[in-house]
Design a protein around this motif. Structure first.
Motif, mmCIF file in Angstrom:
data_model
loop_
_atom_site.group_PDB
_atom_site.id
_atom_site.type_symbol
_atom_site.label_atom_id
_atom_site.label_comp_id
_atom_site.label_asym_id
_atom_site.label_seq_id
_atom_site.Cartn_x
_atom_site.Cartn_y
_atom_site.Cartn_z
ATOM 1 N N GLN A 88 0.810 -1.220 0.000
ATOM 2 C CA GLN A 88 0.000 0.000 0.000
ATOM 3 C C GLN A 88 0.847 1.276 0.000
ATOM 4 O O GLN A 88 0.349 2.344 -0.337
ATOM 5 C CB GLN A 88 -0.896 0.044 1.249
ATOM 6 C CG GLN A 88 -1.949 -1.039 1.319
ATOM 7 C CD GLN A 88 -2.809 -0.862 2.551
ATOM 8 O OE1 GLN A 88 -3.808 -0.142 2.519
ATOM 9 N NE2 GLN A 88 -2.425 -1.485 3.642
ATOM 10 N N PHE A 89 2.131 1.166 0.359
ATOM 11 C CA PHE A 89 2.915 2.358 0.646
ATOM 12 C C PHE A 89 3.873 2.733 -0.485
ATOM 13 O O PHE A 89 4.269 1.910 -1.304
ATOM 14 C CB PHE A 89 3.695 2.164 1.944
ATOM 15 C CG PHE A 89 2.805 1.945 3.133
ATOM 16 C CD1 PHE A 89 2.077 2.991 3.674
ATOM 17 C CD2 PHE A 89 2.654 0.685 3.687
ATOM 18 C CE1 PHE A 89 1.232 2.795 4.755
ATOM 19 C CE2 PHE A 89 1.809 0.473 4.767
ATOM 20 C CZ PHE A 89 1.100 1.526 5.296
ATOM 21 N N GLN A 139 -5.205 7.176 -2.163
ATOM 22 C CA GLN A 139 -5.734 8.106 -1.173
ATOM 23 C C GLN A 139 -6.384 7.382 -0.010
ATOM 24 O O GLN A 139 -6.272 7.811 1.136
ATOM 25 C CB GLN A 139 -6.741 9.064 -1.833
ATOM 26 C CG GLN A 139 -6.102 10.128 -2.709
ATOM 27 C CD GLN A 139 -7.099 11.194 -3.128
ATOM 28 O OE1 GLN A 139 -8.306 11.002 -3.048
ATOM 29 N NE2 GLN A 139 -6.593 12.332 -3.578
ATOM 30 N N ARG A 140 -7.060 6.275 -0.299
ATOM 31 C CA ARG A 140 -7.755 5.546 0.754
ATOM 32 C C ARG A 140 -6.872 4.434 1.302
ATOM 33 O O ARG A 140 -6.032 3.868 0.603
ATOM 34 C CB ARG A 140 -9.074 4.964 0.256
ATOM 35 C CG ARG A 140 -8.961 3.902 -0.831
ATOM 36 C CD ARG A 140 -10.277 3.172 -1.039
ATOM 37 N NE ARG A 140 -10.573 2.286 0.069
ATOM 38 C CZ ARG A 140 -11.805 1.872 0.383
ATOM 39 N NH1 ARG A 140 -12.846 2.297 -0.304
ATOM 40 N NH2 ARG A 140 -12.009 1.052 1.394
#
Length: 247
Positions: free
Chosen positions: A75-76, A225-226
């Motif tokens: 995710q990062f 963003q989420r």
């Protein structure tokens, strides 16, 4: 419950009991088949086993961590991050495609020589054995945002060294943490926040635990963003009415 290809009309009046392409099964077995379909076709588990290396369904290299760990870490945004690995391999290629700089130390000469010819310019691959293996990180300048303890041997000693080189807001990833409880306890006692991520891994037929140890000020930028993003096989739902104040 039935599994197979058939029309709505064919599913009425018990006609499926004699349908050649329909299989009757309990609801629990059908749900299990759906779960296995996700593992096979979205995670690429069978493809990874047959290939003999940790990869996703498209052949992209994965670290040999648990799938929940992999999904969380991907995710990062690591483009401005420094990664250090105790133990090189498919994970090195995974980090190589994501991070600004990767330093990996390996203590298997043949494996080191093979990887050395394949890594890109943002990877510094080091060969070190015996007591020099865990100490390799100490000879590196600066601190690291992510430190992975996943080498052949010396897990505890590597973790000791990692604590001295972890950047503010950084994380330490300890693979097979369930096999190394003393090492996990060491990292937790250093004030890091321990999160255990248990589940299946690419290429393996049993569950395992990869643990992530966070500095309390961890705040890596996400690619989307989420957060969290939808997992593989998830229902793409936003419960908008429950996801805001109702008072």
């Amino acid at each position: 419950m039935f599994w197979g290809k058939f029309s709505e009309e064919q599913s009425t009046d018990n006609k499926l009991k004699s349908h050649a392409e329909a299989i009757e099964m309990p609801k629990g077995e059908m749900y299990l088949a759906s779960c296995l379909n996700i593992l096979r076709n979205l995670y690429g588990y069978v493809f990874s086993v047959e290939k003999g290396v940790a990869v996703d369904i498209s052949g992209g290299y994965l670290p040999l961590y648990t799938y929940p760990t992999i999904e969380y870490l991907t995710q990062f945004d690591y483009r401005d991050k420094r990664i250090f690995e105790f133990g090189a391999g498919a994970s090195t290629f995974f980090w190589m495609e994501r991070a600004g700089q990767v330093v990996s130390v390996e203590n298997n000469q043949d494996w080191y020589s093979k990887l050395k010819m394949q890594v890109k310019s943002n990877v510094n691959l080091i060969f070190a054995q015996n007591q020099h293996f865990p100490a390799a990180i100490s000879s590196q300048e600066g601190l690291f945002d992510v430190i992975v303890v996943d080498g052949f041997g010396y897990r505890y000693d590597s973790a000791v060294q990692a604590l001295n080189k972890l950047a503010p807001g950084g994380v330490i990833v300890l693979d097979n943490a369930d096999w190394h409880p003393n090492t996990a306890a060491l990292l937790k006692s250093a004030g890091l926040l321990q999160v255990d991520m248990s589940g299946f891994k690419p290429c393996e037929s049993h569950t395992s635990t990869t643990s992530i140890f966070f500095r309390r000020d961890f705040d890596f930028k996400t690619l989307e963003q989420r957060q969290p993003v939808y997992a593989k096989g998830a229902k793409w739902i936003h419960s908008a009415e429950w996801d805001k104040t109702m008072l």
